[in-house]
Design a protein around this motif. Structure first.
Motif, PDB file in Angstrom:
ATOM      1  N   TRP A 162      -6.077   2.401  -5.229  1.00 58.07           N
ATOM      2  CA  TRP A 162      -6.170   2.246  -3.778  1.00 58.07           C
ATOM      3  C   TRP A 162      -7.191   1.156  -3.468  1.00 58.07           C
ATOM      4  O   TRP A 162      -8.302   1.153  -3.979  1.00 58.07           O
ATOM      5  CB  TRP A 162      -6.575   3.565  -3.125  1.00 58.07           C
ATOM      6  CG  TRP A 162      -5.506   4.599  -3.254  1.00 58.07           C
ATOM      7  CD1 TRP A 162      -5.302   5.454  -4.293  1.00 58.07           C
ATOM      8  CD2 TRP A 162      -4.474   4.858  -2.313  1.00 58.07           C
ATOM      9  NE1 TRP A 162      -4.213   6.233  -4.067  1.00 58.07           N
ATOM     10  CE2 TRP A 162      -3.676   5.894  -2.839  1.00 58.07           C
ATOM     11  CE3 TRP A 162      -4.134   4.326  -1.067  1.00 58.07           C
ATOM     12  CZ2 TRP A 162      -2.575   6.403  -2.174  1.00 58.07           C
ATOM     13  CZ3 TRP A 162      -3.040   4.836  -0.395  1.00 58.07           C
ATOM     14  CH2 TRP A 162      -2.271   5.858  -0.947  1.00 58.07           C
ATOM     15  N   SER A 202      -3.918  -0.390   0.174  1.00 58.15           N
ATOM     16  CA  SER A 202      -3.019  -1.135  -0.700  1.00 58.15           C
ATOM     17  C   SER A 202      -2.933  -0.414  -2.040  1.00 58.15           C
ATOM     18  O   SER A 202      -3.917   0.137  -2.523  1.00 58.15           O
ATOM     19  CB  SER A 202      -3.540  -2.557  -0.908  1.00 58.15           C
ATOM     20  OG  SER A 202      -3.511  -3.265   0.307  1.00 58.15           O
ATOM     21  N   ARG A 260       5.529   5.794   5.308  1.00 60.07           N
ATOM     22  CA  ARG A 260       5.953   4.419   5.597  1.00 60.07           C
ATOM     23  C   ARG A 260       5.018   3.438   4.900  1.00 60.07           C
ATOM     24  O   ARG A 260       3.794   3.611   4.904  1.00 60.07           O
ATOM     25  CB  ARG A 260       5.917   4.156   7.110  1.00 60.07           C
ATOM     26  CG  ARG A 260       7.087   4.741   7.846  1.00 60.07           C
ATOM     27  CD  ARG A 260       6.890   4.707   9.351  1.00 60.07           C
ATOM     28  NE  ARG A 260       6.755   3.360   9.893  1.00 60.07           N
ATOM     29  CZ  ARG A 260       7.763   2.531  10.140  1.00 60.07           C
ATOM     30  NH1 ARG A 260       8.993   2.903   9.856  1.00 60.07           N
ATOM     31  NH2 ARG A 260       7.565   1.342  10.664  1.00 60.07           N
ATOM     32  N   ALA A 261       5.603   2.393   4.329  1.00 62.83           N
ATOM     33  CA  ALA A 261       4.807   1.372   3.646  1.00 62.83           C
ATOM     34  C   ALA A 261       5.629   0.104   3.512  1.00 62.83           C
ATOM     35  O   ALA A 261       6.868   0.129   3.570  1.00 62.83           O
ATOM     36  CB  ALA A 261       4.364   1.857   2.266  1.00 62.83           C
ATOM     37  N   ARG A 262       4.919  -1.008   3.317  1.00 65.00           N
ATOM     38  CA  ARG A 262       5.564  -2.284   3.004  1.00 65.00           C
ATOM     39  C   ARG A 262       5.470  -2.513   1.502  1.00 65.00           C
ATOM     40  O   ARG A 262       4.410  -2.334   0.911  1.00 65.00           O
ATOM     41  CB  ARG A 262       4.911  -3.427   3.780  1.00 65.00           C
ATOM     42  CG  ARG A 262       5.118  -3.325   5.282  1.00 65.00           C
ATOM     43  CD  ARG A 262       4.688  -4.585   6.006  1.00 65.00           C
ATOM     44  NE  ARG A 262       4.954  -4.488   7.419  1.00 65.00           N
ATOM     45  CZ  ARG A 262       6.124  -4.749   7.994  1.00 65.00           C
ATOM     46  NH1 ARG A 262       7.143  -5.150   7.237  1.00 65.00           N
ATOM     47  NH2 ARG A 262       6.296  -4.635   9.280  1.00 65.00           N
ATOM     48  N   LEU A 266       2.198  -1.518  -2.569  1.00 70.97           N
ATOM     49  CA  LEU A 266       2.587  -0.767  -1.380  1.00 70.97           C
ATOM     50  C   LEU A 266       1.461  -0.869  -0.363  1.00 70.97           C
ATOM     51  O   LEU A 266       0.328  -0.518  -0.660  1.00 70.97           O
ATOM     52  CB  LEU A 266       2.862   0.701  -1.722  1.00 70.97           C
ATOM     53  CG  LEU A 266       4.123   0.975  -2.538  1.00 70.97           C
ATOM     54  CD1 LEU A 266       4.129   2.410  -3.037  1.00 70.97           C
ATOM     55  CD2 LEU A 266       5.362   0.705  -1.704  1.00 70.97           C
ATOM     56  N   MET A 267       1.767  -1.357   0.817  1.00 70.69           N
ATOM     57  CA  MET A 267       0.766  -1.555   1.863  1.00 70.69           C
ATOM     58  C   MET A 267       1.059  -0.656   3.057  1.00 70.69           C
ATOM     59  O   MET A 267       2.200  -0.592   3.545  1.00 70.69           O
ATOM     60  CB  MET A 267       0.756  -3.026   2.300  1.00 70.69           C
ATOM     61  CG  MET A 267       0.323  -3.980   1.184  1.00 70.69           C
ATOM     62  SD  MET A 267       0.821  -5.686   1.496  1.00 70.69           S
ATOM     63  CE  MET A 267       2.568  -5.570   1.102  1.00 70.69           C
ATOM     64  N   SER A 268       0.035   0.029   3.518  1.00 76.10           N
ATOM     65  CA  SER A 268       0.197   0.916   4.668  1.00 76.10           C
ATOM     66  C   SER A 268       0.481   0.105   5.926  1.00 76.10           C
ATOM     67  O   SER A 268       0.079  -1.054   6.050  1.00 76.10           O
ATOM     68  CB  SER A 268      -1.056   1.765   4.877  1.00 76.10           C
ATOM     69  OG  SER A 268      -1.168   2.751   3.885  1.00 76.10           O
ATOM     70  N   SER A 305      -0.626   5.546   5.412  1.00 71.72           N
ATOM     71  CA  SER A 305       0.605   6.027   6.053  1.00 71.72           C
ATOM     72  C   SER A 305       1.619   6.554   5.042  1.00 71.72           C
ATOM     73  O   SER A 305       2.757   6.797   5.418  1.00 71.72           O
ATOM     74  CB  SER A 305       1.247   4.892   6.855  1.00 71.72           C
ATOM     75  OG  SER A 305       1.582   3.801   6.018  1.00 71.72           O
ATOM     76  N   PHE A 306       1.212   6.728   3.792  1.00 66.07           N
ATOM     77  CA  PHE A 306       2.172   7.206   2.806  1.00 66.07           C
ATOM     78  C   PHE A 306       1.458   7.964   1.695  1.00 66.07           C
ATOM     79  O   PHE A 306       0.253   7.850   1.485  1.00 66.07           O
ATOM     80  CB  PHE A 306       2.968   6.035   2.210  1.00 66.07           C
ATOM     81  CG  PHE A 306       2.133   5.054   1.436  1.00 66.07           C
ATOM     82  CD1 PHE A 306       1.945   5.198   0.071  1.00 66.07           C
ATOM     83  CD2 PHE A 306       1.530   3.984   2.077  1.00 66.07           C
ATOM     84  CE1 PHE A 306       1.174   4.301  -0.648  1.00 66.07           C
ATOM     85  CE2 PHE A 306       0.760   3.076   1.379  1.00 66.07           C
ATOM     86  CZ  PHE A 306       0.576   3.229   0.015  1.00 66.07           C
TER      87      PHE A 306
END
Length: 604
Positions: free
Chosen positions: A90, A96, A115-117, A167-169, A175-176
């Motif tokens: 993290w 991230s 949710r994540a990018r 993975l980005m919040s 958010s995940f």
């Protein structure tokens, strides 16, 4: 345009801080007094709405208060350890995450909840059929993932020896969560993978001249545009296969030499639970991005639409003839679109789950009329989810594929009913700015949604009460109901009364040209003005000249405001006396125990 347009009307001259704290006007008793004195409104011609939309009271839950409810500080699921070959780091407050997966190990995937990018920085990976590969930093592709806790969790599958991704919040807060794929993964059946491979490779069956002219994109099959129809019973995974097939078409082919498509056309024929539009609308849309979110999240963003028809109901059984005609019209619009675009655009048609009796006749009639190049029939294990298409399709040029139903390795504690999913779609459509509310729903337990969408803080109703409606003069639009719903509405006054407090279609000339949905919040009878809430872009609204009603259900969360609610329009029933014997005075009772001939063999 008619004598006057929907642009008429002045901006409300009240203090913008004044808010309407109830939907009294929706009862039709005296809407002019409640709205004109407490609510700021604006005409469709006015500038973009600037009402107090930032005052949100969506349920904001931290990850420690949601999901599995274990209250742990760790963002991963403490009850189910991550795969041994997954290394999570993290990165500060932005949450991230860097994950390394070794394809040589036993586990090569990981699940995400929330949710994540997602961005791939090394190797390659698949997410629900969509492929991501390592690219240069400035060219790296980011995709948005949404995986609700109450559903099967989105699974990220590594496809190279060493895979690293980030993975980005979203919105700056965690958010995940991350979880092991052994708990509740999204499992793609092998029959789906092989079927998708065959469809993608169907360009090999196309005439060489057409393949050369299309640069081997494979959008043609036996000289016809590639039309893929998806059918099956309820709950077999039709919508999941639609997303999977869309993602396979848009991404570099895993087992095919055909190039990825730049866009895919999607016909939402499941009018009760569509993928890209709200319920009650049959649409033909263009999708250029992968589908990696549940349908209700898709409604928070605008969709590129070729054409839309307002059907006004959540089931094809309401008006089967009009349902078939609407789908034929949309397919005609698709063929016209092909003449105007240089991009090869295959078409995916997602049917509803009504496959017995009249539903079977509707499905077979559409297959015979549309003659799709590929028919993907998803078969369940129970008798109610199986039906015969092979004999009916013998002699046609269509290729039929038999697919297994998509099931979870570990069954969910309970399933989410269709009316709850419909309410969520209406909610995100009319309240796309309530992001905190929808974020909270992503971490809601399935048992809480089994009884329906319960908005215990009345966030949705208060949001609609604060929103400034458009003022629409009676003479600016033609108000009507669909043919089967208008038999008893013989005067304009009765039509308007029936529309009050209901969801209507915003159309241009007729129901075959629908631009979206609106909510008739109240009616000012004295000044002959309708007050309408809608998320449709203000640049499109001047063309609207018809409001068409149907039988779309208004979610209780739209009007229920706890102690502030004084009435519920069209949601109550009273009798003159407990012993009343008047015909029609009692609630309708379902008779599901009656055997119907069409349900016995599924082919009549």
């Amino acid at each position: 345009m008619k004598e006057s347009t929907v642009l008429e009307g002045e901006m409300g001259d009240r203090d913008p801080n004044d808010r309407n704290e109830a939907l009294e006007g929706a009862t039709g008793e005296n809407p002019s007094e409640s709205l004109d004195e407490t609510t700021e409104t604006h005409s469709l011609e006015g500038s973009e709405r600037t009402g107090d939309t930032n005052d949100r009271r969506g349920r904001k839950r931290s990850l420690d208060q949601t999901g599995n409810g274990d209250g742990e500080d760790d963002k991963t699921d403490s009850k189910y350890e991550l795969p041994p070959n997954a290394h999570v780091a993290w990165d500060g407050n932005d949450a991230s995450v860097v994950i390394d997966l070794d394809i040589g190990e036993q586990e090569s995937s990981i699940c995400i909840v929330g949710r994540a990018r997602l961005r791939c920085v090394q190797g390659s990976l698949h997410v629900l059929g969509y492929s991501l590969e390592e690219l240069e930093a400035e060219a790296s592709e980011e995709i948005l993932l949404t995986s609700p806790y109450w559903s099967s969790w989105t699974t990220i599958q590594a496809t190279s020896r060493k895979t690293k991704f980030i993975l980005m919040s979203v919105r700056g807060t965690p958010s995940f969560r991350l979880a092991s794929p052994s708990r509740r993964p999204t499992v793609i059946p092998k029959s789906w993978i092989s079927t998708a491979d065959q469809i993608l490779n169907s360009c090999n069956n196309s005439p060489a001249a057409q393949r050369d002219s299309l640069e081997s994109d494979g959008v043609y099959f036996h000289g016809k545009p590639q039309i893929i129809l998806i059918c099956g019973g309820k709950g077999v995974g039709k919508s999941t296969f639609l997303r999977y097939m869309t993602n396979r078409l848009l991404s570099p082919s895993q087992n095919s030499s055909c190039k990825p498509r730049q866009e895919v056309a999607i016909l939402d024929a499941d009018v009760g639970q569509p993928e890209l539009v709200p319920p009650g609308i049959l649409s033909m849309s263009i999708q250029k991005q992968p589908l990696l979110q549940p349908p209700y999240w898709n409604l928070t963003e605008p969709v590129e639409s070729i054409a839309s028809v307002f059907y006004g109901a959540v089931s094809s059984k309401v008006d089967p003839t009009r349902y078939i005609e609407a789908i034929e019209l949309l397919v005609e619009k698709y063929h016209k679109y092909l003449e105007t675009t240089s991009h090869p655009t295959p078409l995916l048609i997602n049917m509803d789950g009504w496959i017995k009796g009249l539903g079977y006749e509707i499905l077979t009639a559409l297959i015979m009329k549309l003659v799709p190049t590929h028919v993907c029939q998803i078969l369940g294990k129970s008798k109610g989810k199986t039906f015969d298409l092979q004999n009916m399709m013998s002699g046609t040029e269509s290729t039929i594929y038999f697919l297994d139903a998509c099931t979870n390795l570990i069954p969910l504690s309970c399933s989410i009913p269709s009316f709850t999913l419909r309410s969520l779609r209406f909610g995100t459509y009319f309240g796309p700015q309530l992001l905190e509310l929808w974020d909270a729903l992503d971490f809601t337990a399935a048992k809480q949604l089994q009884v329906g969408w319960v908005d215990d803080e009345n966030t949705m109703a208060e949001y609609l009460a604060r929103e400034r409606p458009y003022r629409v003069p009676f003479r600016a639009v033609k108000c009507s109901f669909l043919a089967l719903d208008q038999q008893d509405l013989t005067t304009e006054s009765l039509v308007l009364q029936a529309m009050n407090g209901s969801i209507v279609g915003l159309c241009i000339q007729d129901a075959n040209n629908c631009v979206g949905l609106g909510l008739v919040r109240s009616i000012d009878w004295q000044h002959q003005i309708l007050y309408v809430l809608t998320p449709v872009e203000s640049s499109i609204l001047p063309k609207v000249d018809a409001l068409i009603g149907g039988s779309l259900p208004l979610p209780m969360s739209f009007v229920f405001r706890g102690i502030f609610a004084e009435s519920f329009p069209y949601q109550s029933m009273s009798q003159s006396s407990p012993n009343s014997t008047a015909l029609g005075a009692d609630p309708m009772k379902s008779r599901n125990n009656i055997g119907r001939r069409g349900n016995m063999n599924g082919s009549t």
